[in-house]
Design a protein around this motif. Structure first.
Motif, PDB file in Angstrom:
ATOM      1  N   VAL A  68      64.375 -44.312  61.095  1.00 20.08           N
ATOM      2  CA  VAL A  68      63.510 -45.210  60.237  1.00 20.08           C
ATOM      3  C   VAL A  68      62.500 -44.576  59.478  1.00 20.08           C
ATOM      4  O   VAL A  68      62.298 -44.866  58.419  1.00 20.08           O
ATOM      5  CB  VAL A  68      63.159 -46.372  61.063  1.00 20.08           C
ATOM      6  CG1 VAL A  68      62.037 -47.245  60.692  1.00 20.08           C
ATOM      7  CG2 VAL A  68      64.091 -47.014  61.928  1.00 20.08           C
ATOM      8  N   GLY A  69      61.852 -43.677  60.160  1.00 19.81           N
ATOM      9  CA  GLY A  69      60.714 -42.983  59.247  1.00 19.81           C
ATOM     10  C   GLY A  69      61.192 -41.948  58.130  1.00 19.81           C
ATOM     11  O   GLY A  69      60.453 -42.306  56.791  1.00 19.81           O
ATOM     12  N   THR A  70      62.351 -41.467  58.181  1.00 16.20           N
ATOM     13  CA  THR A  70      62.882 -41.018  57.082  1.00 16.20           C
ATOM     14  C   THR A  70      63.523 -41.858  55.920  1.00 16.20           C
ATOM     15  O   THR A  70      63.000 -41.544  54.618  1.00 16.20           O
ATOM     16  CB  THR A  70      64.256 -40.119  57.663  1.00 16.20           C
ATOM     17  OG1 THR A  70      63.748 -39.255  58.542  1.00 16.20           O
ATOM     18  CG2 THR A  70      64.715 -39.309  56.261  1.00 16.20           C
ATOM     19  N   GLU A  71      63.664 -43.039  56.346  1.00 20.36           N
ATOM     20  CA  GLU A  71      64.347 -43.955  55.315  1.00 20.36           C
ATOM     21  C   GLU A  71      62.940 -44.437  54.435  1.00 20.36           C
ATOM     22  O   GLU A  71      62.809 -44.521  53.226  1.00 20.36           O
ATOM     23  CB  GLU A  71      64.891 -45.168  55.984  1.00 20.36           C
ATOM     24  CG  GLU A  71      65.176 -46.440  55.100  1.00 20.36           C
ATOM     25  CD  GLU A  71      65.734 -47.451  55.980  1.00 20.36           C
ATOM     26  OE1 GLU A  71      65.708 -48.428  55.570  1.00 20.36           O
ATOM     27  OE2 GLU A  71      66.353 -47.325  57.197  1.00 20.36           O
ATOM     28  N   TYR A  72      61.971 -44.766  55.152  1.00 19.25           N
ATOM     29  CA  TYR A  72      60.659 -45.120  54.674  1.00 19.25           C
ATOM     30  C   TYR A  72      60.002 -44.087  53.648  1.00 19.25           C
ATOM     31  O   TYR A  72      59.504 -44.357  52.347  1.00 19.25           O
ATOM     32  CB  TYR A  72      59.479 -45.770  55.539  1.00 19.25           C
ATOM     33  CG  TYR A  72      59.942 -47.186  55.835  1.00 19.25           C
ATOM     34  CD1 TYR A  72      59.459 -48.299  55.124  1.00 19.25           C
ATOM     35  CD2 TYR A  72      60.456 -47.410  57.256  1.00 19.25           C
ATOM     36  CE1 TYR A  72      60.066 -49.745  55.184  1.00 19.25           C
ATOM     37  CE2 TYR A  72      60.758 -48.855  57.408  1.00 19.25           C
ATOM     38  CZ  TYR A  72      60.694 -49.879  56.507  1.00 19.25           C
ATOM     39  OH  TYR A  72      61.021 -51.091  56.866  1.00 19.25           O
ATOM     40  N   LYS A  73      60.118 -42.771  54.022  1.00 21.97           N
ATOM     41  CA  LYS A  73      59.665 -41.707  53.531  1.00 21.97           C
ATOM     42  C   LYS A  73      60.474 -41.750  52.271  1.00 21.97           C
ATOM     43  O   LYS A  73      59.938 -41.365  51.136  1.00 21.97           O
ATOM     44  CB  LYS A  73      59.784 -40.529  54.112  1.00 21.97           C
ATOM     45  CG  LYS A  73      59.338 -39.168  53.411  1.00 21.97           C
ATOM     46  CD  LYS A  73      59.222 -38.044  54.470  1.00 21.97           C
ATOM     47  CE  LYS A  73      58.774 -36.692  53.746  1.00 21.97           C
ATOM     48  NZ  LYS A  73      57.409 -36.788  53.378  1.00 21.97           N
ATOM     49  N   LYS A  74      61.706 -41.650  52.140  1.00 24.97           N
ATOM     50  CA  LYS A  74      62.650 -41.648  51.062  1.00 24.97           C
ATOM     51  C   LYS A  74      62.189 -42.583  50.010  1.00 24.97           C
ATOM     52  O   LYS A  74      62.131 -42.478  48.812  1.00 24.97           O
ATOM     53  CB  LYS A  74      64.094 -41.648  51.281  1.00 24.97           C
ATOM     54  CG  LYS A  74      64.581 -40.594  51.710  1.00 24.97           C
ATOM     55  CD  LYS A  74      66.119 -40.639  52.208  1.00 24.97           C
ATOM     56  CE  LYS A  74      66.617 -39.432  52.751  1.00 24.97           C
ATOM     57  NZ  LYS A  74      68.231 -39.580  53.040  1.00 24.97           N
ATOM     58  N   ALA A 106      42.446 -39.994  57.905  1.00 24.12           N
ATOM     59  CA  ALA A 106      42.815 -39.514  56.692  1.00 24.12           C
ATOM     60  C   ALA A 106      43.586 -40.361  55.818  1.00 24.12           C
ATOM     61  O   ALA A 106      43.687 -40.172  54.557  1.00 24.12           O
ATOM     62  CB  ALA A 106      43.291 -37.959  56.552  1.00 24.12           C
ATOM     63  N   ALA A 107      44.067 -41.262  56.309  1.00 20.85           N
ATOM     64  CA  ALA A 107      45.022 -41.985  55.683  1.00 20.85           C
ATOM     65  C   ALA A 107      44.606 -43.212  54.916  1.00 20.85           C
ATOM     66  O   ALA A 107      43.390 -43.705  55.023  1.00 20.85           O
ATOM     67  CB  ALA A 107      46.029 -42.603  56.712  1.00 20.85           C
ATOM     68  N   ASP A 108      44.938 -43.251  53.761  1.00 21.71           N
ATOM     69  CA  ASP A 108      44.829 -44.770  52.751  1.00 21.71           C
ATOM     70  C   ASP A 108      45.656 -45.752  53.190  1.00 21.71           C
ATOM     71  O   ASP A 108      45.356 -46.915  53.081  1.00 21.71           O
ATOM     72  CB  ASP A 108      44.766 -44.149  51.328  1.00 21.71           C
ATOM     73  CG  ASP A 108      44.081 -43.073  50.810  1.00 21.71           C
ATOM     74  OD1 ASP A 108      42.874 -43.166  51.041  1.00 21.71           O
ATOM     75  OD2 ASP A 108      44.777 -41.952  50.637  1.00 21.71           O
ATOM     76  N   VAL A 109      46.721 -45.606  53.747  1.00 21.74           N
ATOM     77  CA  VAL A 109      47.659 -46.471  54.266  1.00 21.74           C
ATOM     78  C   VAL A 109      48.302 -46.272  55.558  1.00 21.74           C
ATOM     79  O   VAL A 109      48.610 -45.188  55.670  1.00 21.74           O
ATOM     80  CB  VAL A 109      48.779 -46.730  52.975  1.00 21.74           C
ATOM     81  CG1 VAL A 109      49.903 -47.848  53.686  1.00 21.74           C
ATOM     82  CG2 VAL A 109      48.339 -46.987  51.783  1.00 21.74           C
ATOM     83  N   VAL A 110      48.392 -47.036  56.330  1.00 21.82           N
ATOM     84  CA  VAL A 110      49.402 -46.977  57.568  1.00 21.82           C
ATOM     85  C   VAL A 110      50.497 -48.185  57.299  1.00 21.82           C
ATOM     86  O   VAL A 110      50.006 -49.456  57.374  1.00 21.82           O
ATOM     87  CB  VAL A 110      48.787 -47.360  58.902  1.00 21.82           C
ATOM     88  CG1 VAL A 110      47.898 -46.043  59.029  1.00 21.82           C
ATOM     89  CG2 VAL A 110      47.774 -48.444  59.048  1.00 21.82           C
ATOM     90  N   MET A 111      51.814 -47.964  57.530  1.00 20.58           N
ATOM     91  CA  MET A 111      52.941 -48.560  57.205  1.00 20.58           C
ATOM     92  C   MET A 111      53.766 -48.859  58.651  1.00 20.58           C
ATOM     93  O   MET A 111      54.161 -47.674  59.302  1.00 20.58           O
ATOM     94  CB  MET A 111      53.825 -47.916  56.325  1.00 20.58           C
ATOM     95  CG  MET A 111      55.265 -48.844  56.347  1.00 20.58           C
ATOM     96  SD  MET A 111      54.839 -50.370  55.593  1.00 20.58           S
ATOM     97  CE  MET A 111      56.745 -51.240  55.759  1.00 20.58           C
ATOM     98  N   PHE A 112      53.594 -49.636  59.411  1.00 16.97           N
ATOM     99  CA  PHE A 112      54.038 -49.979  60.903  1.00 16.97           C
ATOM    100  C   PHE A 112      55.406 -50.416  60.502  1.00 16.97           C
ATOM    101  O   PHE A 112      55.785 -51.444  59.969  1.00 16.97           O
ATOM    102  CB  PHE A 112      53.381 -50.879  61.532  1.00 16.97           C
ATOM    103  CG  PHE A 112      52.001 -50.182  62.043  1.00 16.97           C
ATOM    104  CD1 PHE A 112      51.953 -49.687  63.427  1.00 16.97           C
ATOM    105  CD2 PHE A 112      50.953 -50.020  61.198  1.00 16.97           C
ATOM    106  CE1 PHE A 112      50.681 -49.229  63.863  1.00 16.97           C
ATOM    107  CE2 PHE A 112      49.853 -49.704  61.669  1.00 16.97           C
ATOM    108  CZ  PHE A 112      49.695 -49.083  62.913  1.00 16.97           C
ATOM    109  N   THR A 113      56.548 -49.789  60.876  1.00 18.84           N
ATOM    110  CA  THR A 113      57.960 -50.217  60.900  1.00 18.84           C
ATOM    111  C   THR A 113      58.420 -51.105  61.886  1.00 18.84           C
ATOM    112  O   THR A 113      57.590 -51.685  62.632  1.00 18.84           O
ATOM    113  CB  THR A 113      58.861 -49.028  61.093  1.00 18.84           C
ATOM    114  OG1 THR A 113      58.885 -48.714  62.642  1.00 18.84           O
ATOM    115  CG2 THR A 113      58.531 -47.937  60.462  1.00 18.84           C
TER     116      THR A 113
END
Length: 294
Positions: A68-74, A106-113
């Motif tokens: 899932v993480g790799t999918e969102y990263k792409k 440090a994050a500007d955005v956190v994206m919870f899957t």
């Protein structure tokens, strides 16, 4: 105090995700749906540093975090984001660690899957990571975004269990505390596709002050300055219990059907807005707005 940050909550992708397709490299444009081209792009454009923002994809809710993480990263990188990381927090010790807190700071955005929202809250709730996210959302130009489980967990209270078919039987819907970024609402996801209207009805009749929010797939809400704006290709359903006249809720046994008189329901689509303070819905393409002005 009104939060400085922004919420972008999403009902879930239409399917597993176009970036999981086998022909990802060859036919990327054919794989895209509004989830990528609209909603994820909205996250980037609303973030503090746009394409240069640091985005942490939090996969805690998922049982397949690396996939899932790799999918969102792409997906984010295809849209131009340059600093996308996968943050797989699998236990509370990690969530309390200096390293994880530093990444949150440090994050500007956190994206919870997506995944299991109870897994998400049971691992993260009350940890230093959770406290950091809440503080940043309250005080900084920061985005909390969540899809499916990540969206359901954003509110103070969340639905974590309950079948659609038996949703209007007393006691069938299970509610617990969420991550607490927004008060007086309760969020349900995959809403239209999985027929979850009854789940919100029961959640709202339990406390009519609560606004029920049902997010369809490929659809979300951008929430900032007490205004909710619909984004995506589908529908957002709002359930308002303030005008309920009557119910049998306290006079029936567990497992018996609930009656409700005068529950108010609104339906939002792309770019419609809802004011959380005044409780007013504005339909952008209203067929009556021109005649009212005239």
């Amino acid at each position: 105090m009104r939060p400085v940050g922004k919420l972008i909550i999403i009902g879930g992708a239409v399917n597993k995700g176009s970036f999981a397709e086998t022909d990802y490299d060859q036919n990327i444009e054919k794989n895209l749906n509004f989830f990528e081209t609209g909603i994820l792009r909205k996250i980037i454009t609303e973030s503090k540093n746009k394409e240069n923002s640091i985005i942490e994809v939090v996969t805690t809710a998922s049982q397949i975090p690396q996939i899932v993480g790799t999918e969102y990263k792409k997906a984010f990188e295809f849209l131009g984001a340059k600093n996308v990381n996968i943050l797989d927090i699998s236990n509370r010790e990690q969530a309390n660690s200096d390293a994880i807190v530093a990444r949150a700071n440090a994050a500007d955005v956190v994206m919870f899957t997506g995944g299991d929202q109870l897994r998400l809250t049971s691992i993260l709730g009350g940890t230093r990571f959770h406290d950091t996210i809440l503080l940043k959302y309250t005080e900084q130009d920061f985005i909390y975004s969540g899809t499916s489980a990540g969206a359901a967990a954003a509110s103070e209270n969340m639905i974590y269990q309950g079948s659609s078919t038996e949703a209007m039987l007393k006691g069938e819907i299970k509610i617990t505390q969420g991550l607490g970024l927004i008060d007086n609402v309760i969020v349900d996801t995959h809403f239209v596709q999985r027929g979850r209207m009854g789940r919100l009805f029961q959640a709202v009749v339990n406390n009519p002050r609560t606004l029920g929010i049902g997010l369809g797939e490929d659809t979300g809400l951008f929430i900032h300055n007490d205004t909710m704006t619909a984004v995506g290709s589908g529908l957002v359903i709002l359930v308002d219990g303030r005008f309920i006249k009557d119910t049998n809720l306290t006079n029936i046994n567990l497992g018996e059907p609930i009656s409700i008189d005068n529950m108010v329901v609104h339906v939002m689509s792309m770019n419609d807005t809802y004011d959380l303070k005044t409780k007013d819905l504005t339909i952008v393409n209203s067929q009556y707005s021109s005649s009212i002005q005239n």
